[in-house]
Design an enzyme around this catalytic site. Structure first.
Site, short mmCIF file in Angstrom:
data_model
loop_
_atom_site.label_atom_id
_atom_site.label_comp_id
_atom_site.label_asym_id
_atom_site.label_seq_id
_atom_site.Cartn_x
_atom_site.Cartn_y
_atom_site.Cartn_z
N THR A 94 0.79 -1.23 0.00
CA THR A 94 0.00 0.00 0.00
C THR A 94 0.83 1.29 0.00
OG1 THR A 94 -1.78 -1.15 1.08
CG2 THR A 94 -1.78 1.24 1.30
P1 AMP Z 1 -1.63 -2.94 3.74
O1 AMP Z 1 -1.06 -3.34 5.06
O2 AMP Z 1 -0.56 -2.81 2.69
O3 AMP Z 1 -2.75 -3.82 3.33
O4 AMP Z 1 -2.21 -1.46 3.95
C1 AMP Z 1 -3.58 -1.13 4.00
C2 AMP Z 1 -3.88 -0.39 5.26
O5 AMP Z 1 -3.07 0.79 5.36
C3 AMP Z 1 -5.29 0.15 5.38
O6 AMP Z 1 -6.21 -0.83 5.79
C4 AMP Z 1 -5.15 1.25 6.41
O7 AMP Z 1 -5.28 0.73 7.71
C5 AMP Z 1 -3.70 1.71 6.23
N1 AMP Z 1 -3.69 3.05 5.59
C6 AMP Z 1 -4.14 3.38 4.39
N2 AMP Z 1 -3.97 4.69 4.13
C7 AMP Z 1 -3.39 5.20 5.23
C8 AMP Z 1 -2.93 6.51 5.59
N3 AMP Z 1 -3.08 7.55 4.76
N4 AMP Z 1 -2.36 6.65 6.79
C9 AMP Z 1 -2.21 5.61 7.64
N5 AMP Z 1 -2.61 4.35 7.36
C10 AMP Z 1 -3.19 4.15 6.17
ZN ZN Z 2 -3.03 -1.56 -0.49
ZN ZN Z 3 -3.54 -4.84 2.07
#
Ligand code: AMP
Ligand code: ZN
Ligand code: ZN
Length: 432
Positions: A94
């Site tokens: 992400t």
């Molecule tokens: P991943 O661990 O790669 O699946 O990341 C997705 C998660 O990142 C989401 O479910 C959110 O909890 C977190 N996330 C997304 N955007 C943000 C942001 N702008 N700031 C902090 N956390 C975020």
């Molecule tokens: Zn993602």
């Molecule tokens: Zn994810």
């Protein structure tokens, strides 16, 4: 009227008054969470420019709109442009990918090389879940598209985007929120409507909007679950409402709907523990499931550990930093902030790492961007886009120069994305 009937009516009336009060409070509630810079205005020359609403649906795999019949997304892409798929940058996680879309740079060039990584110079592990680090500009390089706009006196409004809360040389979006998941969807859409109804000098020309629901459902219940179907339809409904809101303004608004990566089911039961060849007194190893970085405390440890890891590659592929596949744009030569591990380990799907022994999510991403399940989406529609066209897959670094072109913003810094790749999807493209 008897006593019981009287009680019954009194109860009904007090419920009615309670609900009226609740709706009144809701309608008049101040948005205390929105950060607004009241001193900013669009320059006169920017006020005639078109608008871009960039929407990211986290973890929305390339096939999900059709799989779950997302009617608003299907209508949007049919009326505009649809890419075969959008290719994430490596690793398909992400933070690296959202920041790549925002800067037009590969992760090794903007510095956010993983959701968690180690910086040898600072001797600190960056973790995206650390609220202080995630918004500390000293970790982030490149110039996010909202900073490019603000520098050129064009206002931006960001409803969540990794990196959007940082102050980049003192510049932030004019309107933004600190990331939280508590604001109801209806409120978020209402805010976009309010932004679009501001007077010309206050109305943002660049709006970004982020949906976490599909990624969460994919992780917890798998991409093939009822929960993911419900999340896709919830997001589709919200996008349908955003399109209606935009239509009602009669402004020249261009929608771009993207995702950061896909999702794939993994083997939750048989995860890979930390390989015995790794001595934790010799290496820093931040947590990771789809990718493990090994940072040597002393370079002398690298070769012997690499050879030991090569002896048993049943569950993973091991690379020295200099030998990471060129197609990933991730090897030592390109790693200008020196944040990729000296050795990296990539699990062989459906296996993933679990070095702390915790059970893995049922769905995961982060793997090689050329794997079909990691592929993302790119749909675009609006007055600046051609309509009814399908294009070949492309890498997500190319979105930045496309947005800059639509908004007439000058890019002065070197980026990895190239305008030539997407210029053909624009009506009368003006190549700089
Ligand atoms: P991943 O661990 O790669 O699946 O990341 C997705 C998660 O990142 C989401 O479910 C959110 O909890 C977190 N996330 C997304 N955007 C943000 C942001 N702008 N700031 C902090 N956390 C975020
Ligand atoms: Zn993602
Ligand atoms: Zn994810």
């Amino acid at each position: 009227m008897n006593k019981n009937a009287c009680k019954f009516y009194l109860k009904k009336i007090s419920f009615f008054i309670f609900f009226c009060l609740l709706s009144f409070l809701n309608a008049n509630a101040q948005d205390t969470l929105q950060k607004v810079n009241l001193s900013k205005k669009n320059a006169i020359s920017q006020q005639q420019k078109p608008y871009v609403i960039l929407i990211s649906i986290d973890g929305f795999r390339w096939d999900l709109a059709d799989k779950y019949k997302a009617k608003n997304l299907i209508a949007l892409r049919k009326a505009g442009v649809e890419a075969e798929y959008l290719k994430p940058s490596f690793p398909s996680l992400t933070f690296p990918n959202h920041y790549t879309i925002a800067t037009g740079l590969y992760p090794v060039h903007h510095g956010i090389v993983d959701n968690n990584f180690y910086d040898k110079k600072r001797e600190v592990i960056y973790r995206k879940s650390d609220k202080v680090m995630a918004v500390d500009s000293s970790w982030y390089a490149g110039k996010p598209i909202w900073v490019l706009a603000e520098e050129q006196q064009m206002l931006s409004a960001i409803y969540y985007w990794p990196g959007s809360e940082i102050s980049m040389n003192g510049i932030r979006p004019t309107y933004f929120y600190n990331y939280n998941e508590i604001i109801p969807m209806g409120r978020r859409i209402e805010t976009v409507k309010n932004w679009l109804q501001l007077p010309d000098h206050k109305r943002p020309h660049l709006i970004a909007f982020y949906f976490p629901q599909v990624d969460k459902a994919g992780h917890n219940y798998s991409v093939n679950s009822k929960a993911t179907e419900a999340a896709v339809l919830e997001v589709d409904d919200a996008i349908g409402q955003l399109v209606q809101v935009a239509k009602a303004t009669q402004l020249p608004i261009n929608f771009m709907v993207v995702s950061d990566h896909g999702m794939t089911p993994i083997d939750q039961e048989n995860t890979i523990p930390l390989p015995k060849a790794i001595n934790l007194s010799q290496f820093v190893v931040p947590p990771g499931t789809a990718l493990l970085h090994l940072y040597a405390k002393n370079e002398a440890y690298i070769q012997s550990t690499y050879q030991a890891l090569k002896a048993d590659t049943t569950n993973y592929i091991v690379y020295l930093a200099k030998d990471i596949p060129k197609a990933w744009h991730y090897n030592k030569q390109s790693d200008i902030y020196n944040r990729v591990g000296d050795i990296i380990l990539v699990p062989k799907l459906p296996k993933v790492f679990s070095i702390n022994g915790l059970k893995s999510d049922v769905g995961q991403h982060g793997f090689d961007p050329s794997i079909s399940d990691m592929h993302a989406i790119f749909y675009a529609q609006g007055p600046q886009f051609k309509s009814g066209i399908k294009i070949k897959a492309f890498e997500n670094v190319h979105i930045y120069p496309l947005i800059a072109q639509i908004l007439g913003l000058k890019i002065n810094d070197k980026i990895d994305g190239k305008l030539e790749v997407l210029a053909p999807i624009l009506n009368s493209p003006r190549l700089k």
